[in-house]
Design an enzyme around this catalytic site. Sequence first.
Site, PDB file in Angstrom:
ATOM      1  N   GLY A 130      -9.589   8.963   6.799  1.00  0.00           N
ATOM      2  CA  GLY A 130     -10.734   7.989   7.042  1.00  0.00           C
ATOM      3  C   GLY A 130     -11.464   7.767   5.532  1.00  0.00           C
ATOM      4  O   GLY A 130     -11.074   8.494   4.676  1.00  0.00           O
ATOM      5  N   ARG A 156       0.821  -1.182   0.101  1.00  0.00           N
ATOM      6  CA  ARG A 156       0.022   0.170  -0.014  1.00  0.00           C
ATOM      7  C   ARG A 156       0.881   1.558   0.042  1.00  0.00           C
ATOM      8  O   ARG A 156       0.720   2.295  -0.694  1.00  0.00           O
ATOM      9  CB  ARG A 156      -0.915  -0.050   1.112  1.00  0.00           C
ATOM     10  CG  ARG A 156      -2.238  -0.222   1.098  1.00  0.00           C
ATOM     11  CD  ARG A 156      -3.083   0.991   0.244  1.00  0.00           C
ATOM     12  NE  ARG A 156      -2.836   2.213   1.188  1.00  0.00           N
ATOM     13  CZ  ARG A 156      -3.739   2.671   1.936  1.00  0.00           C
ATOM     14  NH1 ARG A 156      -4.744   2.103   2.310  1.00  0.00           N
ATOM     15  NH2 ARG A 156      -3.785   3.910   2.237  1.00  0.00           N
ATOM     16  N   ARG A 214     -10.115   3.699  -4.061  1.00  0.00           N
ATOM     17  CA  ARG A 214      -9.001   3.400  -3.285  1.00  0.00           C
ATOM     18  C   ARG A 214      -8.950   4.294  -2.245  1.00  0.00           C
ATOM     19  O   ARG A 214      -9.102   5.531  -2.418  1.00  0.00           O
ATOM     20  CB  ARG A 214      -7.509   3.368  -3.958  1.00  0.00           C
ATOM     21  CG  ARG A 214      -7.663   2.382  -5.073  1.00  0.00           C
ATOM     22  CD  ARG A 214      -6.988   1.103  -4.656  1.00  0.00           C
ATOM     23  NE  ARG A 214      -7.349  -0.116  -5.647  1.00  0.00           N
ATOM     24  CZ  ARG A 214      -7.107  -1.312  -5.737  1.00  0.00           C
ATOM     25  NH1 ARG A 214      -6.748  -1.647  -4.774  1.00  0.00           N
ATOM     26  NH2 ARG A 214      -7.761  -2.041  -6.679  1.00  0.00           N
ATOM     27  N   LEU A 273      -6.791   6.682  -0.149  1.00  0.00           N
ATOM     28  CA  LEU A 273      -5.530   7.354  -0.352  1.00  0.00           C
ATOM     29  C   LEU A 273      -4.822   7.306   1.070  1.00  0.00           C
ATOM     30  O   LEU A 273      -5.412   7.295   2.167  1.00  0.00           O
ATOM     31  CB  LEU A 273      -5.744   8.770  -0.688  1.00  0.00           C
ATOM     32  CG  LEU A 273      -6.271   9.176  -2.003  1.00  0.00           C
ATOM     33  CD1 LEU A 273      -5.945  10.811  -2.133  1.00  0.00           C
ATOM     34  CD2 LEU A 273      -5.418   8.517  -3.073  1.00  0.00           C
ATOM     35  N   ASP A 332     -14.186   8.658   3.912  1.00  0.00           N
ATOM     36  CA  ASP A 332     -15.505   9.686   3.580  1.00  0.00           C
ATOM     37  C   ASP A 332     -15.769  10.347   5.163  1.00  0.00           C
ATOM     38  O   ASP A 332     -16.855  10.652   5.400  1.00  0.00           O
ATOM     39  CB  ASP A 332     -16.872   9.128   3.212  1.00  0.00           C
ATOM     40  CG  ASP A 332     -16.576   8.337   1.768  1.00  0.00           C
ATOM     41  OD1 ASP A 332     -15.816   8.776   1.150  1.00  0.00           O
ATOM     42  OD2 ASP A 332     -17.092   6.991   1.682  1.00  0.00           O
ATOM     43  N   ASN A 381     -13.610  15.024  -2.446  1.00  0.00           N
ATOM     44  CA  ASN A 381     -14.244  13.838  -2.997  1.00  0.00           C
ATOM     45  C   ASN A 381     -15.708  14.016  -3.199  1.00  0.00           C
ATOM     46  O   ASN A 381     -16.219  14.877  -2.318  1.00  0.00           O
ATOM     47  CB  ASN A 381     -13.785  12.667  -1.816  1.00  0.00           C
ATOM     48  CG  ASN A 381     -14.694  11.473  -2.376  1.00  0.00           C
ATOM     49  OD1 ASN A 381     -14.612  10.808  -3.631  1.00  0.00           O
ATOM     50  ND2 ASN A 381     -15.285  10.612  -1.516  1.00  0.00           N
ATOM     51  N   ASP A 400      -9.464  13.397   4.323  1.00  0.00           N
ATOM     52  CA  ASP A 400      -8.641  12.963   5.425  1.00  0.00           C
ATOM     53  C   ASP A 400      -8.174  11.663   5.224  1.00  0.00           C
ATOM     54  O   ASP A 400      -8.512  10.924   4.304  1.00  0.00           O
ATOM     55  CB  ASP A 400      -9.240  13.510   6.498  1.00  0.00           C
ATOM     56  CG  ASP A 400     -10.306  12.718   7.032  1.00  0.00           C
ATOM     57  OD1 ASP A 400     -10.852  11.661   6.412  1.00  0.00           O
ATOM     58  OD2 ASP A 400     -11.072  13.284   8.060  1.00  0.00           O
ATOM     59  N   HIS A 418     -19.227  12.076  -2.832  1.00  0.00           N
ATOM     60  CA  HIS A 418     -19.768  10.741  -2.385  1.00  0.00           C
ATOM     61  C   HIS A 418     -21.306  10.897  -2.506  1.00  0.00           C
ATOM     62  O   HIS A 418     -21.982  11.689  -1.960  1.00  0.00           O
ATOM     63  CB  HIS A 418     -19.501  10.730  -0.933  1.00  0.00           C
ATOM     64  CG  HIS A 418     -19.722   9.352  -0.307  1.00  0.00           C
ATOM     65  ND1 HIS A 418     -19.229   8.078  -0.544  1.00  0.00           N
ATOM     66  CD2 HIS A 418     -21.113   8.873   0.511  1.00  0.00           C
ATOM     67  CE1 HIS A 418     -19.926   6.949   0.177  1.00  0.00           C
ATOM     68  NE2 HIS A 418     -20.713   7.720   0.571  1.00  0.00           N
TER      69      HIS A 418
HETATM   70  C1  GRF Z   1     -20.217   8.956  -8.403  1.00  0.00           C
HETATM   71  O1  GRF Z   1     -21.581   8.621  -8.236  1.00  0.00           O
HETATM   72  C2  GRF Z   1     -19.461   9.161  -7.028  1.00  0.00           C
HETATM   73  O2  GRF Z   1     -20.477   9.784  -5.978  1.00  0.00           O
HETATM   74  C3  GRF Z   1     -19.186   7.880  -6.437  1.00  0.00           C
HETATM   75  O3  GRF Z   1     -18.815   7.128  -7.652  1.00  0.00           O
HETATM   76  C4  GRF Z   1     -19.525   7.658  -8.878  1.00  0.00           C
HETATM   77  C5  GRF Z   1     -18.868   8.062  -9.903  1.00  0.00           C
HETATM   78  O4  GRF Z   1     -19.181   8.321 -11.133  1.00  0.00           O
HETATM   79  N1  GRF Z   1     -17.903   7.942  -5.626  1.00  0.00           N
HETATM   80  P1  GRF Z   1     -18.544   8.889 -12.409  1.00  0.00           P
HETATM   81  O5  GRF Z   1     -17.270   7.787 -12.677  1.00  0.00           O
HETATM   82  O6  GRF Z   1     -18.022  10.028 -12.224  1.00  0.00           O
HETATM   83  O7  GRF Z   1     -19.494   8.565 -13.428  1.00  0.00           O
END
Ligand code: GRF
Length: 191
Positions: free
Chosen positions: A133, A57, A83, A85, A135, A97, A131, A99
Amino acid sequence: MLVSGAGSNLSALLRADLGIGQVVLVASDRDSAGGLERAQQAGIPTRVVPPADFPDRAAWDTGLAEALAPAEPDLLVLAGFQRLLGPELPKRYPTLNVHPSLLPAFPGQRAVEQALAWGVRVTGCTVHFVDEGVDTGPVIAQEAVAVEPDDTPQSLHARIQAVEHRLLPACVALACADRLVVEGRRVTVRS
Ligand code: GRF
């Protein structure tokens, strides 16, 4: 930008008029990521850094950092990057990010399926700083999406992604303009 999947958020970012900043490199942990092709079509350099090419890793983290460094990014944006980080990159660059849930609900993989399985009436999307963790970093922006009774993971994810495609570019524009201020867990927008 780091992607593992289709790259629809990359396309949204490229379509958006950020006013400031541009995507200088798209990197992935897998050569099959659709986002790489989208980047190539847009003339953006790409790099693939597969974990299997590294003994562990930590070595992969270093390899990824070395792949990104020549592009001299001011910001890292993760969208669908599968992955975790290591600590090095988020320390070196502000890292965002996107989510597909209202964090802290349903972190990690399969957030849309988790929300449906829980039976929530409202879910949504979160853009946050990364960070160490999963999400867990400070939240920059969130927007709710109602769950419909007949939703499937696909139908719900499609509505969430429509929101992501607005929210992520807006947050990236603020980050590029250096308008995001982090104090502890709170993020405020400098005027
Ligand atoms: C998104 O819905 C994001 O929230 C999640 O993975 C998806 C990625 O979609 N973590 P894309 O590759 O940008 O189409």
